[in-house]
Design an enzyme around this catalytic site. Sequence first.
Site, PDB file in Angstrom:
ATOM      1  N   GLY A   1      -6.135   4.451   0.980  1.00  0.00           N
ATOM      2  CA  GLY A   1      -4.984   5.197   1.495  1.00  0.00           C
ATOM      3  C   GLY A   1      -3.711   5.115   0.672  1.00  0.00           C
TER       4      GLY A   1
ATOM      5  N   GLU B   1       0.863  -0.547   0.979  1.00  0.00           N
ATOM      6  CA  GLU B   1      -0.035  -0.009   2.013  1.00  0.00           C
ATOM      7  C   GLU B   1       0.437   1.388   2.411  1.00  0.00           C
ATOM      8  OE1 GLU B   1      -2.754   0.304   3.348  1.00  0.00           O
ATOM      9  OE2 GLU B   1      -3.087  -1.181   4.918  1.00  0.00           O
ATOM     10  N   ASP B   2      -0.478   2.197   2.910  1.00  0.00           N
ATOM     11  CA  ASP B   2      -0.085   3.536   3.360  1.00  0.00           C
ATOM     12  C   ASP B   2       0.592   3.468   4.725  1.00  0.00           C
ATOM     13  OD1 ASP B   2      -2.441   2.807   4.657  1.00  0.00           O
ATOM     14  OD2 ASP B   2      -3.456   4.726   4.375  1.00  0.00           O
TER      15      ASP B   2
ATOM     16  N   ASP C   1      -0.331  -0.243  11.317  1.00  0.00           N
ATOM     17  CA  ASP C   1      -0.570   0.218  12.675  1.00  0.00           C
ATOM     18  C   ASP C   1      -0.584  -1.015  13.593  1.00  0.00           C
ATOM     19  OD1 ASP C   1      -1.332   1.974  14.723  1.00  0.00           O
ATOM     20  OD2 ASP C   1      -3.434   1.947  14.184  1.00  0.00           O
TER      21      ASP C   1
ATOM     22  N   LYS D   1       4.077   2.116  12.106  1.00  0.00           N
ATOM     23  CA  LYS D   1       3.893   2.577  13.489  1.00  0.00           C
ATOM     24  C   LYS D   1       4.076   1.382  14.415  1.00  0.00           C
ATOM     25  CE  LYS D   1       0.186   5.702  13.623  1.00  0.00           C
ATOM     26  NZ  LYS D   1      -1.248   5.939  13.931  1.00  0.00           N
TER      27      LYS D   1
ATOM     28  N   PHE E   1      -1.617  10.410  14.942  1.00  0.00           N
ATOM     29  CA  PHE E   1      -2.513  10.213  13.806  1.00  0.00           C
ATOM     30  C   PHE E   1      -2.075  11.086  12.635  1.00  0.00           C
ATOM     31  CE2 PHE E   1      -6.320  10.064  11.235  1.00  0.00           C
ATOM     32  CZ  PHE E   1      -6.632   8.717  11.332  1.00  0.00           C
TER      33      PHE E   1
ATOM     34  N   ASP F   1      -6.292   9.738   5.282  1.00  0.00           N
ATOM     35  CA  ASP F   1      -7.431  10.615   5.564  1.00  0.00           C
ATOM     36  C   ASP F   1      -7.755  10.694   7.046  1.00  0.00           C
ATOM     37  OD1 ASP F   1      -8.491   7.923   5.891  1.00  0.00           O
ATOM     38  OD2 ASP F   1     -10.478   8.830   5.851  1.00  0.00           O
TER      39      ASP F   1
ATOM     40  N   ARG G   1      -6.796  13.643   2.080  1.00  0.00           N
ATOM     41  CA  ARG G   1      -6.036  12.681   1.263  1.00  0.00           C
ATOM     42  C   ARG G   1      -5.203  13.370   0.182  1.00  0.00           C
ATOM     43  NH1 ARG G   1      -7.792   7.442   2.421  1.00  0.00           N
ATOM     44  NH2 ARG G   1     -10.006   7.130   2.777  1.00  0.00           N
TER      45      ARG G   1
HETATM   46  P1  5GP Z   1      -3.977  -1.845  11.118  1.00  0.00           P
HETATM   47  O1  5GP Z   1      -4.820  -3.048  10.807  1.00  0.00           O
HETATM   48  O2  5GP Z   1      -2.513  -2.041  10.805  1.00  0.00           O
HETATM   49  O3  5GP Z   1      -4.187  -1.366  12.524  1.00  0.00           O
HETATM   50  O4  5GP Z   1      -4.606  -0.728  10.235  1.00  0.00           O
HETATM   51  C1  5GP Z   1      -3.997  -0.055   9.233  1.00  0.00           C
HETATM   52  C2  5GP Z   1      -5.002   0.944   8.706  1.00  0.00           C
HETATM   53  O5  5GP Z   1      -5.442   1.813   9.765  1.00  0.00           O
HETATM   54  C3  5GP Z   1      -4.368   1.852   7.682  1.00  0.00           C
HETATM   55  O6  5GP Z   1      -4.486   1.335   6.373  1.00  0.00           O
HETATM   56  C4  5GP Z   1      -5.161   3.131   7.863  1.00  0.00           C
HETATM   57  O7  5GP Z   1      -6.352   3.061   7.110  1.00  0.00           O
HETATM   58  C5  5GP Z   1      -5.521   3.140   9.335  1.00  0.00           C
HETATM   59  N1  5GP Z   1      -4.574   3.968  10.110  1.00  0.00           N
HETATM   60  C6  5GP Z   1      -3.740   3.567  11.086  1.00  0.00           C
HETATM   61  N2  5GP Z   1      -3.009   4.587  11.573  1.00  0.00           N
HETATM   62  C7  5GP Z   1      -3.394   5.675  10.860  1.00  0.00           C
HETATM   63  C8  5GP Z   1      -2.981   7.056  10.886  1.00  0.00           C
HETATM   64  O8  5GP Z   1      -2.108   7.513  11.633  1.00  0.00           O
HETATM   65  N3  5GP Z   1      -3.603   7.883   9.988  1.00  0.00           N
HETATM   66  C9  5GP Z   1      -4.567   7.452   9.122  1.00  0.00           C
HETATM   67  N4  5GP Z   1      -5.097   8.352   8.316  1.00  0.00           N
HETATM   68  N5  5GP Z   1      -4.972   6.159   9.084  1.00  0.00           N
HETATM   69  C10 5GP Z   1      -4.376   5.284   9.942  1.00  0.00           C
END
Ligand code: 5GP
Length: 172
Positions: free
Chosen positions: A41, A96-97, A100, A128, A149, A156, A162
């Site tokens: 990402g 990181e992208d 969450d 987020k 999302f 993606d 992407r």
């Molecule tokens: P976390 O461990 O913080 O919950 O996960 C982060 C990962 O979840 C990100 O690197 C991404 O791959 C995925 N993710 C979380 N929210 C989104 C979103 O709104 N869109 C996309 N495409 N991926 C997300």
Amino acid sequence: MSRKKIFLTEEKIKRRVEQLAQEISSAYLDQEVMVVGVLKGAFIFMADLVRGLTIPVRIDFVALSSYGFSSQSSGVVQIIKDIGQSITNKQVLIIEDIVDTGLTLHYLKERFLAREPKEVKICTLLDKPARREVPLKADYVGFVVPDAFLVGYGLDYQEKYRHLRDIFIIEV
Ligand code: 5GP
């Protein structure tokens, strides 16, 4: 076909990424930083960000996989591609992208800290905070986003979108 609505334009993203690069460059002064992108990402954000940096950098990538019963992050993470260089005594900046739940970066940061770097900081394009499950705080944040999302600019949905220049909210 999923419905998508524009959320951040290419111009808005470009301006913010330039600001972040300046902020990071002045924070590190002339010190070398090991910039580690989280695949896949972060690949577009990372490419744009590092070209705005005026400090010496080394570049590397990790790929992580999250195992669980649902499509959401389970917190059970594995490094499936590690960096190829030592970070002992180095200043590490993880790119990181989106953060969450925070579980992925919490895991990665702990794994890196065990290798005794000088420090580990985090830069994420999107944050987020509403969905956070662990108290993970990024040091540099591009945009705080709502609980929706997002796709595009590296992000993606089932490996699609992407390549898009803007970021969209998608109904999945
Ligand atoms: P976390 O461990 O913080 O919950 O996960 C982060 C990962 O979840 C990100 O690197 C991404 O791959 C995925 N993710 C979380 N929210 C989104 C979103 O709104 N869109 C996309 N495409 N991926 C997300």
